[in-house]
Design a protein around this motif. Structure first.
Motif, PDB file in Angstrom:
ATOM      1  N   SER A 577      -4.086 -10.874  -8.659  1.00 24.22           N
ATOM      2  CA  SER A 577      -3.250 -11.719  -7.823  1.00 24.22           C
ATOM      3  C   SER A 577      -1.829 -11.790  -8.366  1.00 24.22           C
ATOM      4  N   ALA A 578      -0.858 -11.679  -7.458  1.00 25.84           N
ATOM      5  CA  ALA A 578       0.538 -11.851  -7.857  1.00 25.84           C
ATOM      6  C   ALA A 578       0.819 -13.289  -8.284  1.00 25.84           C
ATOM      7  N   ALA A 579      -0.058 -14.230  -7.892  1.00 26.38           N
ATOM      8  CA  ALA A 579       0.100 -15.619  -8.303  1.00 26.38           C
ATOM      9  C   ALA A 579      -0.453 -15.871  -9.699  1.00 26.38           C
ATOM     10  N   ALA A 580      -1.241 -14.942 -10.228  1.00 26.39           N
ATOM     11  CA  ALA A 580      -1.786 -15.053 -11.583  1.00 26.39           C
ATOM     12  C   ALA A 580      -1.921 -13.650 -12.164  1.00 26.39           C
ATOM     13  N   PRO A 581      -0.787 -12.941 -12.340  1.00 24.48           N
ATOM     14  CA  PRO A 581      -0.851 -11.513 -12.671  1.00 24.48           C
ATOM     15  C   PRO A 581      -1.348 -11.202 -14.072  1.00 24.48           C
ATOM     16  N   ASN A 611       7.986  -8.735  -4.055  1.00 24.75           N
ATOM     17  CA  ASN A 611       9.133  -8.461  -4.925  1.00 24.75           C
ATOM     18  C   ASN A 611       8.811  -9.036  -6.295  1.00 24.75           C
ATOM     19  N   GLN A 612       8.344  -8.171  -7.167  1.00 16.82           N
ATOM     20  CA  GLN A 612       7.873  -8.649  -8.462  1.00 16.82           C
ATOM     21  C   GLN A 612       7.809  -7.469  -9.415  1.00 16.82           C
ATOM     22  N   GLU A 613       7.777  -7.767 -10.699  1.00 17.84           N
ATOM     23  CA  GLU A 613       7.626  -6.737 -11.724  1.00 17.84           C
ATOM     24  C   GLU A 613       6.530  -7.174 -12.675  1.00 17.84           C
ATOM     25  N   LEU A 614       5.666  -6.248 -13.077  1.00 16.78           N
ATOM     26  CA  LEU A 614       4.596  -6.608 -14.007  1.00 16.78           C
ATOM     27  C   LEU A 614       4.067  -5.363 -14.681  1.00 16.78           C
ATOM     28  N   VAL A 615       3.357  -5.583 -15.780  1.00 20.19           N
ATOM     29  CA  VAL A 615       2.539  -4.558 -16.413  1.00 20.19           C
ATOM     30  C   VAL A 615       1.102  -4.862 -16.033  1.00 20.19           C
ATOM     31  N   LEU A 616       0.441  -3.926 -15.383  1.00 20.72           N
ATOM     32  CA  LEU A 616      -0.919  -4.177 -14.924  1.00 20.72           C
ATOM     33  C   LEU A 616      -1.832  -4.453 -16.113  1.00 20.72           C
ATOM     34  N   SER A 624      -1.945  -2.445 -19.642  1.00 22.43           N
ATOM     35  CA  SER A 624      -2.161  -1.018 -19.398  1.00 22.43           C
ATOM     36  C   SER A 624      -0.840  -0.281 -19.575  1.00 22.43           C
ATOM     37  N   ARG A 625      -0.843   1.004 -19.283  1.00 22.23           N
ATOM     38  CA  ARG A 625       0.405   1.780 -19.365  1.00 22.23           C
ATOM     39  C   ARG A 625       1.154   1.768 -18.040  1.00 22.23           C
ATOM     40  N   PHE A 626       0.658   1.041 -17.050  1.00 25.79           N
ATOM     41  CA  PHE A 626       1.323   0.995 -15.754  1.00 25.79           C
ATOM     42  C   PHE A 626       2.282  -0.190 -15.695  1.00 25.79           C
ATOM     43  N   HIS A 627       3.579   0.119 -15.701  1.00 28.50           N
ATOM     44  CA  HIS A 627       4.636  -0.877 -15.553  1.00 28.50           C
ATOM     45  C   HIS A 627       5.214  -0.677 -14.158  1.00 28.50           C
ATOM     46  N   LEU A 628       5.015  -1.662 -13.276  1.00 27.24           N
ATOM     47  CA  LEU A 628       5.361  -1.515 -11.868  1.00 27.24           C
ATOM     48  C   LEU A 628       6.398  -2.552 -11.450  1.00 27.24           C
ATOM     49  N   SER A 629       7.149  -2.214 -10.424  1.00 30.74           N
ATOM     50  CA  SER A 629       7.957  -3.203  -9.723  1.00 30.74           C
ATOM     51  C   SER A 629       7.826  -2.937  -8.234  1.00 30.74           C
ATOM     52  N   PHE A 630       8.100  -3.967  -7.426  1.00 30.12           N
ATOM     53  CA  PHE A 630       7.889  -3.896  -5.981  1.00 30.12           C
ATOM     54  C   PHE A 630       9.146  -4.391  -5.285  1.00 30.12           C
ATOM     55  N   HIS A 631       9.486  -3.725  -4.191  1.00 28.71           N
ATOM     56  CA  HIS A 631      10.715  -4.050  -3.474  1.00 28.71           C
ATOM     57  C   HIS A 631      10.431  -3.933  -1.983  1.00 28.71           C
ATOM     58  N   ALA A 632      10.378  -5.080  -1.297  1.00 27.53           N
ATOM     59  CA  ALA A 632      10.003  -5.122   0.111  1.00 27.53           C
ATOM     60  C   ALA A 632      11.215  -4.922   0.996  1.00 27.53           C
ATOM     61  N   GLY A 634      11.197  -5.384   4.843  1.00 33.06           N
ATOM     62  CA  GLY A 634      10.356  -5.683   5.982  1.00 33.06           C
ATOM     63  C   GLY A 634       8.896  -5.497   5.597  1.00 33.06           C
ATOM     64  N   ALA A 635       8.145  -4.794   6.434  1.00 33.78           N
ATOM     65  CA  ALA A 635       6.731  -4.552   6.150  1.00 33.78           C
ATOM     66  C   ALA A 635       6.534  -3.416   5.153  1.00 33.78           C
ATOM     67  N   ASN A 636       7.532  -2.530   5.003  1.00 33.12           N
ATOM     68  CA  ASN A 636       7.420  -1.433   4.047  1.00 33.12           C
ATOM     69  C   ASN A 636       7.759  -1.934   2.639  1.00 33.12           C
ATOM     70  N   ILE A 637       7.060  -1.399   1.653  1.00 37.98           N
ATOM     71  CA  ILE A 637       7.286  -1.822   0.273  1.00 37.98           C
ATOM     72  C   ILE A 637       7.399  -0.586  -0.612  1.00 37.98           C
ATOM     73  N   THR A 638       8.442  -0.554  -1.426  1.00 40.49           N
ATOM     74  CA  THR A 638       8.607   0.510  -2.403  1.00 40.49           C
ATOM     75  C   THR A 638       7.966   0.081  -3.716  1.00 40.49           C
ATOM     76  N   VAL A 639       7.065   0.904  -4.215  1.00 37.03           N
ATOM     77  CA  VAL A 639       6.394   0.662  -5.488  1.00 37.03           C
ATOM     78  C   VAL A 639       7.009   1.592  -6.516  1.00 37.03           C
ATOM     79  N   CYS A 640       7.518   1.035  -7.593  1.00 40.87           N
ATOM     80  CA  CYS A 640       8.172   1.827  -8.623  1.00 40.87           C
ATOM     81  C   CYS A 640       7.320   1.853  -9.881  1.00 40.87           C
ATOM     82  N   VAL A 641       7.028   3.043 -10.363  1.00 40.27           N
ATOM     83  CA  VAL A 641       6.386   3.226 -11.657  1.00 40.27           C
ATOM     84  C   VAL A 641       7.505   3.399 -12.656  1.00 40.27           C
TER      85      VAL A 641
END
Length: 642
Positions: A577-581, A611-616, A624-632, A634-641
């Motif tokens: 959950s993005a509310a408890a990442p 719209n958030q940044e976290l390490v999974l 983990s080794r996955f460091h992600l950020s999200f950028h909305a 509208g309905a489309n979202i860009t996921v950045c590794v």
């Protein structure tokens, strides 16, 4: 593979670039994936670094300097260009083991008897609820599978009157048995022989759906289950197999009814298992679930040495003021160290040593933070700081688990033997005395682990994003199921695939990712973009939904016995959950709460990522080794590794 970016920053000897400046990527180093040569859009010159300063004066690319690219992350690579994962030999879910394709006919019988209230909605309403436009069962399957799987109408018949069931323990059963249902259906004109070549009902071609009302606890409810059915009609037609049953309200087919129908049919059609199971602590009498001091339980603080002020280092007892006045708080004498209410037979187990974090022999005032150490040397604590069991099983205690003893009456001041107090955690939870769990109802392996499995709908790992968990508020199965059933072909990203990737809403695009780390091949993540759409996808929040998976049997044996491995295995997708990442996806990796939704927040209205940044987190909460950020957008979202 890098995503398209509007602007970049350049790391050169502390110089910073105006973020509005625009550059073009002139050349990409395919070895390191993050080194580029840049050309100014305004001057067309290439950039170079000399003596710690940036110059835009190189006219040939051979003279340009390699720069490190930092993504501006406002657009991403289109899904068809993402890696297929074919070069990853250990990638999970490479192909669907049993693709669910084609069509199944659905024969619907809605029935009633003298002990079952008839459904009073019209035949047309029942038909539309199952085979009509959204929000019907058929439309749900159409959207879920992208048209790969569908159900067709083999007939909707009812309401069919059936005889009452057999008498069991003096009560008339509402289920008369499959033979009676088939016989009544034949009498009502249902053409069962057309579905029964050779006299055997062909469940591989036609699924039977039983519908009736559901009355429980003095009220009508929505419910259902898949039942093993075996019976023969009066004319000799035999049905043997799994048949979904759904209990509707008598006079309406509401949204919850449709969702439960989706849940039960998915069991029978696609072998989806219930996922609303979760582990809860086995608790003693004493818990810490209360936030309101007005209803907090009152204890009487008693000094073993007799009357007088309570000092740090004193031996004390906590008496429970019940009618007999002969019960005290005491850790359980079994291995669980649960905290119960015991009588005088508990002996010295009733005694705690009270200490403050400050100097010994200090008089303790009401409201001061203290620790209470049991006679066996373990700290009294509320697991997770509250909303859970109270235990005495810690040799050391964390600062956040200190307790406050507040006077419930009388003037403020030093605590005295005989004072009436309430016990408060630093997180604001108050101790309560209720009824302890009856250990006789638990399996030995549950008693040994101190936790048991409960089947409360919505308390599983899918939150509001998986119909196998919350079967009355969602219709979409998890992405894991959709991939498993062959309805989705995911793309794969590893931590080395740094870049920006565009993920469009699933229902329109079928975009789905698996995040897979070859250095940790037994744990991985599914990722999709879910957008709330009424009558189709009723998610609690719109955005990126990420679920953690694990296929390591040795990992699960830490919490699960062999007998439970096949039933509640870690293949259940656990939503992050993005509310408890930072909460571990595997909630068994931390002390358990009485209500896991308070901790994991998988049904939170902000559970999806926008719209958030976290390490999974890995299953146990480690990064983990996955460091992600999200950028909305509208309905489309860009996921950045990153």
């Amino acid at each position: 593979m890098l995503g398209k970016c509007v602007s970049v920053g350049i790391s050169v000897s502390g110089d910073l670039i105006d973020p509005t400046t625009r550059f073009e990527i002139a050349e990409l180093n395919n070895v390191h994936h993050l080194q580029v040569k840049l050309r100014s859009q305004s001057t067309t010159n290439f950039l170079s670094d000399r003596d710690g300063f940036i110059h835009a004066d190189e006219r040939l690319i051979t003279g340009g300097t390699w720069f490190r690219l930092e993504l501006a992350e406002v657009a991403g690579v289109e899904f068809p260009l993402l890696p297929t994962g074919k070069v990853l030999p250990q990638r999970p879910m490479a192909t669907a083991e049993n693709p669910a394709l084609g069509e199944r006919q659905l024969l619907t019988l809605y029935c009633h008897s003298e002990v079952v209230w008839p459904i009073t909605v019209s035949h047309e309403q029942v038909t539309e609820a199952i085979f009509g436009p959204p929000p019907s069962l058929a439309s749900w399957l159409q959207h879920m599978s992208g048209g790969a799987y569908r159900v067709s109408n083999a007939g909707v018949h009812g309401s069919i009157r059936i005889p009452v069931g057999p008498t069991i323990d003096g009560m008339i059963s509402s289920d008369p048995g499959m033979g009676a249902v088939l016989t009544s259906a034949e009498s009502a004109g249902v053409p069962l022989r057309s579905f029964s070549p050779g006299g055997a009902f062909d469940l591989n071609r036609v699924m039977l759906l039983e519908v009736s009302t559901y009355y429980d606890g003095g009220q009508f409810k929505v419910g259902g289950q898949v039942r093993p059915r075996d019976g023969t009609s009066r004319s000799g037609i035999r049905l043997e197999g799994r048949v979904p049953w759904v209990g509707f309200l008598p006079d309406s087919i509401d949204e919850g009814s449709r969702m439960v129908a989706c849940h039960e049919v998915s069991h029978a059609l696609f072998d989806v298992t219930d996922r609303y199971f979760s582990r809860q602590p086995i608790v003693g009498d004493v818990t810490a679930p209360l936030r309101d001091p007005r209803v907090a339980f009152i204890f009487i603080l008693e000094r073993v040495g007799g009357p007088g002020p309570i000092r740090s280092g004193d031996r004390v007892m906590l008496r429970v003021p019940r009618a007999s006045n002969n019960q005290w708080v005491a850790p359980s004498q079994d291995r669980l160290n649960l905290v119960n209410v015991e009588g005088e037979t508990a002996g010295d187990d009733r005694i705690f040593t009270i200490r403050t974090p400050l100097a010994a022999d200090r008089v303790i005032w009401g409201g001061s933070e203290v620790v209470l150490v049991s006679n066996r040397g373990y700290h009294l604590t509320a697991e997770l700081g509250g909303n859970s069991a109270v235990t005495a099983n810690r040799s050391n205690i964390e600062e956040g688990m200190l307790l406050s003893l507040d006077k419930s009456e009388g003037p403020a001041g030093p605590l005295q033997s005989g004072d009436r107090i309430v016990i408060r955690t630093r997180k604001g939870f108050y101790f309560n005395v209720g009824e302890r769990d009856d250990l006789s109802r638990f399996a030995p392996e549950d008693i040994a682990s101190g936790a048991w499995w409960t089947g409360s709908v919505g308390d599983g790992q899918g939150g509001g994003f998986d119909n196998a968990d919350v079967n009355y508020t969602a219709v979409m199965l998890s992405l894991y199921d959709r991939i498993r059933l062959g309805w989705v072909r995911p793309r794969y990203l590893t931590p080395e695939n740094r870049g920006a990737y565009l993920v469009r809403p699933f229902l329109e695009s079928r975009d789905a990712l698996i995040l897979f780390d070859p250095e940790n091949p037994l744990e991985w993540y599914t990722l999709e973009n879910r957008q709330r759409r009424g009558d189709v996808d009723e998610v609690p929040s719109s955005g990126i939904v990420i679920s953690w998976m694990c296929r390591d049997d040795d990992y699960w044996r830490e919490w699960l016995t062999e007998s439970r491995m096949d039933v509640r295995h870690g293949l259940y997708p656990a939503v992050i959950s993005a509310a408890a990442p930072t909460v571990p996806p595997n909630i068994m990796a931390r002390p358990l709460t009485l209500d896991i939704n308070t901790q994991a927040k998988r049904r939170d209205p902000n559970a999806a990522f926008t719209n958030q940044e976290l390490v999974l987190p890995l299953g146990n909460g480690d990064p983990s080794r996955f460091h992600l950020s999200f950028h909305a957008d509208g309905a489309n979202i860009t996921v950045c590794v990153r």
